[in-house]
Design an enzyme around this catalytic site. Structure first.
Site, mmCIF file in Angstrom:
data_model
loop_
_atom_site.group_PDB
_atom_site.id
_atom_site.type_symbol
_atom_site.label_atom_id
_atom_site.label_comp_id
_atom_site.label_asym_id
_atom_site.label_seq_id
_atom_site.Cartn_x
_atom_site.Cartn_y
_atom_site.Cartn_z
ATOM 1 N N LYS A 25 0.863 -1.263 0.004
ATOM 2 C CA LYS A 25 -0.109 0.128 -0.079
ATOM 3 C C LYS A 25 0.859 1.125 -0.051
ATOM 4 O O LYS A 25 0.609 2.113 -0.748
ATOM 5 C CB LYS A 25 -0.995 0.038 1.344
ATOM 6 C CG LYS A 25 -2.028 1.133 1.152
ATOM 7 C CD LYS A 25 -3.229 0.784 1.828
ATOM 8 C CE LYS A 25 -3.197 0.899 3.359
ATOM 9 N NZ LYS A 25 -3.594 2.372 4.105
ATOM 10 N N SER A 26 1.844 1.291 0.637
ATOM 11 C CA SER A 26 2.850 2.637 0.941
ATOM 12 C C SER A 26 3.430 2.766 -0.686
ATOM 13 O O SER A 26 3.507 3.942 -0.860
ATOM 14 C CB SER A 26 3.970 2.185 1.908
ATOM 15 O OG SER A 26 3.346 1.868 3.271
ATOM 16 N N GLY A 99 -5.076 8.546 5.556
ATOM 17 C CA GLY A 99 -4.280 9.386 5.736
ATOM 18 C C GLY A 99 -2.935 9.758 5.149
ATOM 19 O O GLY A 99 -2.719 10.840 5.066
ATOM 20 N N ARG A 128 -8.586 12.869 12.346
ATOM 21 C CA ARG A 128 -7.298 12.341 12.581
ATOM 22 C C ARG A 128 -6.225 13.555 12.612
ATOM 23 O O ARG A 128 -6.390 14.551 12.076
ATOM 24 C CB ARG A 128 -6.788 11.106 11.583
ATOM 25 C CG ARG A 128 -7.703 10.172 11.630
ATOM 26 C CD ARG A 128 -7.156 8.813 10.420
ATOM 27 N NE ARG A 128 -5.764 8.511 10.832
ATOM 28 C CZ ARG A 128 -5.571 7.698 9.893
ATOM 29 N NH1 ARG A 128 -6.148 7.063 8.766
ATOM 30 N NH2 ARG A 128 -4.075 7.331 10.097
ATOM 31 N N SER A 173 7.364 9.315 11.955
ATOM 32 C CA SER A 173 6.170 8.836 11.071
ATOM 33 C C SER A 173 6.726 8.956 9.645
ATOM 34 O O SER A 173 7.111 9.944 9.274
ATOM 35 C CB SER A 173 5.145 9.762 11.446
ATOM 36 O OG SER A 173 4.073 10.089 10.264
ATOM 37 N N ASP A 325 1.614 -1.095 11.825
ATOM 38 C CA ASP A 325 0.413 -1.701 11.186
ATOM 39 C C ASP A 325 0.290 -3.345 11.746
ATOM 40 O O ASP A 325 -0.762 -3.850 11.402
ATOM 41 C CB ASP A 325 0.425 -1.454 9.635
ATOM 42 C CG ASP A 325 0.379 -0.135 9.228
ATOM 43 O OD1 ASP A 325 -0.376 0.675 9.991
ATOM 44 O OD2 ASP A 325 0.611 0.058 8.112
ATOM 45 N N LYS A 352 -5.099 6.199 14.719
ATOM 46 C CA LYS A 352 -5.167 5.395 13.449
ATOM 47 C C LYS A 352 -6.554 5.450 12.973
ATOM 48 O O LYS A 352 -7.699 6.336 13.274
ATOM 49 C CB LYS A 352 -4.920 3.993 13.334
ATOM 50 C CG LYS A 352 -3.294 4.096 13.703
ATOM 51 C CD LYS A 352 -2.423 4.259 12.471
ATOM 52 C CE LYS A 352 -1.253 4.113 12.455
ATOM 53 N NZ LYS A 352 -0.302 4.357 11.365
ATOM 54 N N ARG A 356 -6.897 1.870 18.059
ATOM 55 C CA ARG A 356 -6.793 0.199 17.729
ATOM 56 C C ARG A 356 -6.533 -0.264 19.145
ATOM 57 O O ARG A 356 -6.808 -1.428 19.179
ATOM 58 C CB ARG A 356 -5.428 0.177 16.748
ATOM 59 C CG ARG A 356 -6.064 0.257 15.264
ATOM 60 C CD ARG A 356 -5.145 0.098 14.151
ATOM 61 N NE ARG A 356 -5.667 -0.065 12.896
ATOM 62 C CZ ARG A 356 -4.827 0.473 11.714
ATOM 63 N NH1 ARG A 356 -3.505 0.444 11.862
ATOM 64 N NH2 ARG A 356 -5.408 0.508 10.614
ATOM 65 N N ARG A 398 -7.594 -3.349 9.431
ATOM 66 C CA ARG A 398 -6.794 -4.240 10.138
ATOM 67 C C ARG A 398 -7.274 -4.940 11.157
ATOM 68 O O ARG A 398 -6.981 -6.150 11.706
ATOM 69 C CB ARG A 398 -5.245 -3.554 10.479
ATOM 70 C CG ARG A 398 -4.981 -2.821 9.446
ATOM 71 C CD ARG A 398 -3.294 -2.568 9.384
ATOM 72 N NE ARG A 398 -2.693 -1.631 8.252
ATOM 73 C CZ ARG A 398 -2.370 -2.170 7.176
ATOM 74 N NH1 ARG A 398 -2.506 -3.400 6.936
ATOM 75 N NH2 ARG A 398 -1.877 -1.282 6.331
#
EC number: 2.5.1.19
Length: 438
Positions: A25-26, A99, A128, A173, A325, A352, A356, A398
């Protein structure tokens, strides 16, 4: 996001077979974003066809980038506009639930002079924290406005001349770092980002491959320096499988009796492999085969077998950015280790898609898990005996997939509400689960 469907998972089933997880995904986000500011064509193969990267594609089209209709499992070509080539959009840029889309675009758009942009997202994204990006961009000369003093979306950006400077990020981050580096492409002079700990470095690797003047300095790559002035050139990108998606099968094979799974062509970037270090600590039986390197990204296939008597683990400190993640599925794993596992320094998980820490504790307790929630983490007492339950993803992709794996260890049938949240990062998850159930 289709989160309303309910899935039923029957427990006490083993998993066997070979799986290829969707593209990272990144890297999918970054291939679009960096390709859009390059000159010429960028060819992309292995793209993750899911909601978040598709949100990035939609926003870039509104900025004038030529991106064809993206079809599942099909390569495609985009034509970039150069570093300062975006047009002012006629519409608000909707980042959906992503995000990454919002934060990276904030960096990219801050230096597009004399143009105005508005970014928004869904209900979750608009709550967020965006101040961690808007504040450093403001130091560079960015004109960024939003709710709660520019810390919450919707975000308004007036493109302005930026100046390079040295910025220390408050958290490790990759999204914050990437936003600053992308802004640095349009800033005068040199921009330097200093991180408190090493985070994902896909942006640095890809910018370098496209021709940016970028250098990594200092211990663990914590000081990243980018100099403006170089044009980027379109590239061919082959995106590997996402290790964060592979983690569900790697942990499932480790904790579900009589299971053995081979996950093919997984990205093994060292800033993403914290999950493997924890599996070593647990005593998991895995090996990496078919290793290679593609476009600067190491890849390999991971074979994992079930092991009884897994050891408890502790996750804290500098390893967190390398497995942030994977914390939801590691929480499930901890329930089946022999002893007490601890997750610390994980406050970032509270901002997130959901909180979570709270959501995983709340949902796993329904199975009978012994979990204590702390301000910055969880304490999990293992050797749990799970019973079937009615659980809820609470719209988090997730969480949805972690609950599916947990359900395999429960006696009876478990119903998972809003299971379709998995579409955000892994649209074929439920199909792949069916293939592997023995």
């Amino acid at each position: 996001m289709n989160t309303n469907d309910i899935r039923t998972v029957k427990g006490e089933k083993s998993l066997q077979g070979t799986i290829k997880v969707p593209g990272d995904k990144s890297i999918s986000h970054r291939s679009l974003i960096i390709g859009s500011i390059a000159e010429g064509e960028t060819n992309i193969e292995g793209f993750l066809y899911s909601e978040d990267p598709l949100s990035t594609a939609d926003c870039l089209r509104k900025l004038g980038v030529h991106i064809p209709e993206i079809k599942k499992d099909q390569p495609f070509t985009i034509r970039g506009l150069g570093i300062d080539g975006f047009r002012e959009p006629k519409e608000i840029l909707n980042c959906g639930n992503s995000g990454t889309t919002m934060r990276l675009l904030m960096g990219l758009l801050a230096g597009q002079t004399d143009r105005n942009f508005i970014l928004t997202g869904d209900k979750s994204l608009n709550e967020r924290p965006m101040g961690r990006v808007s504040k450093p961009l403001s130091l560079m000369g960015g004109k960024i406005y939003g709710r709660e003093n520019g810390t919450k979306a919707p975000i308004s950006i007036t493109g302005n001349k930026l100046k390079g400077c040295v910025i220390g990020t408050p958290v490790a981050s990759a999204q914050v770092k990437s936003a600053i580096l992308l802004a640095g492409l349009n800033a005068s002079g040199t921009t330097s980002v200093i991180e408190p700990a090493s985070s994902r470095d896909h942006t640095e690797r890809m910018l370098k491959a496209f021709g940016a003047d970028i250098k990594i300095r200092g211990e663990l790559g914590r000081n990243i320096v980018i100099k403006s002035g170089n044009n980027l050139t379109g590239q061919n990108i082959l995106i590997p499988g996402d290790i964060s998606s592979a983690a569900f099968w790697m942990i499932a094979a480790s904790i579900v009796p009589e299971s053995e799974i081979l996950v093919k062509n997984v990205g093994l970037n060292p800033t993403r492999t914290g999950i493997l270090h924890v599996m070593d600590e647990m005593g998991c039986d895995y090996k990496i085969i078919e290793k290679s390197t593609i476009a600067g990204e190491p890849i390999g296939s991971i074979k994992v077998k079930y092991v009884s008597n897994l050891k408890p683990f502790k996750v804290q400190g500098d390893i967190l950015p390398k497995l942030i993640d994977e914390i939801p599925i590691l929480t499930v794993a901890a329930c089946f280790c022999n002893g007490v596992s601890e997750i610390k320094d994980a406050k970032e998980l509270r901002v997130k898609e959901t909180d979570r820490l709270k959501v995983m504790a709340r949902q796993l307790k329904k199975f009978g898990a012994n979990i204590t929630e702390k301000e910055d983490g969880l304490i999990i007492t293992g050797e749990s005996k799970f019973h079937s339950a009615e659980v809820d993803s609470e719209t988090d992709h997730r969480v949805s997939m972690s609950l599916a794996i947990a359900s395999l260890l429960a006696k009876g049938s478990t119903r998972i509400a809003r299971a379709g949240a998995s579409n955000v990062s892994y649209p074929t998850f439920w199909d792949d689960l069916e293939k592997l159930i023995n």
